[in-house]
Design a protein around this motif. Sequence first.
Motif, mmCIF file in Angstrom:
data_model
loop_
_atom_site.group_PDB
_atom_site.id
_atom_site.type_symbol
_atom_site.label_atom_id
_atom_site.label_comp_id
_atom_site.label_asym_id
_atom_site.label_seq_id
_atom_site.Cartn_x
_atom_site.Cartn_y
_atom_site.Cartn_z
ATOM 1 N N CYS A 22 0.874 -1.287 -0.008
ATOM 2 C CA CYS A 22 0.143 -0.035 -0.192
ATOM 3 C C CYS A 22 0.951 1.124 0.145
ATOM 4 N N TYR A 96 -7.850 -4.795 0.988
ATOM 5 C CA TYR A 96 -8.121 -3.385 1.014
ATOM 6 C C TYR A 96 -6.937 -2.811 1.716
ATOM 7 N N CYS A 97 -6.250 -1.557 1.511
ATOM 8 C CA CYS A 97 -5.457 -1.101 2.817
ATOM 9 C C CYS A 97 -6.325 0.092 3.195
ATOM 10 N N ALA A 98 -6.189 0.379 4.534
ATOM 11 C CA ALA A 98 -6.940 1.284 5.033
ATOM 12 C C ALA A 98 -6.215 2.218 6.016
ATOM 13 N N TYR A 110 -15.370 -1.445 10.864
ATOM 14 C CA TYR A 110 -14.366 -1.061 9.652
ATOM 15 C C TYR A 110 -14.826 -0.096 8.857
ATOM 16 N N HIS A 111 -16.269 0.121 8.594
ATOM 17 C CA HIS A 111 -16.928 0.851 7.669
ATOM 18 C C HIS A 111 -16.439 2.227 8.012
ATOM 19 N N TYR A 113 -13.621 3.488 9.143
ATOM 20 C CA TYR A 113 -12.242 3.654 8.792
ATOM 21 C C TYR A 113 -12.105 5.007 7.989
ATOM 22 N N TRP A 116 -9.222 4.784 2.790
ATOM 23 C CA TRP A 116 -9.274 3.622 2.127
ATOM 24 C C TRP A 116 -8.585 3.688 0.446
#
Length: 126
Positions: A22, A96-98, A110-111, A113, A116
């Motif tokens: 990432c 995904y990286c976040a 997580y939503h 975060y 993204w």
Amino acid sequence: QVQLQESGPGLVKPSQTLSLTCTVSGGSITTIYYYWSWIRQPPGKGLEWIGYISYSGMTVNNPSLKSRTSISRDTSKNQFTLKLNSVTPEDTAVYYCAGASPHSYRSGNYHTYDLWGQGTQVTVSS
């Protein structure tokens, strides 16, 4: 504006190591006080948290994947990397990286975060 971008192979053979990077632009992973995370979503399933590396370099991994997971960083390139060993077809997912602020991380959602990447499909198949 901080942006994240995943990169890595889209196809990995069973038993091999999945490696994703990432790249963070617009800010430093050492001075933005976020937990730089990896999350995946298998087909037809919900999000699964893999782990994070913090702004200070501390790593925490999902216990269910811990023995196979390694998260590291290259501060000179402002990148963090996921390695997942001994992959099986069950590791097929969008990865995904976040970036999560401490508040977002503690929410456990997580939503929420804060940052993204667009996500990258990884398929494990021979």
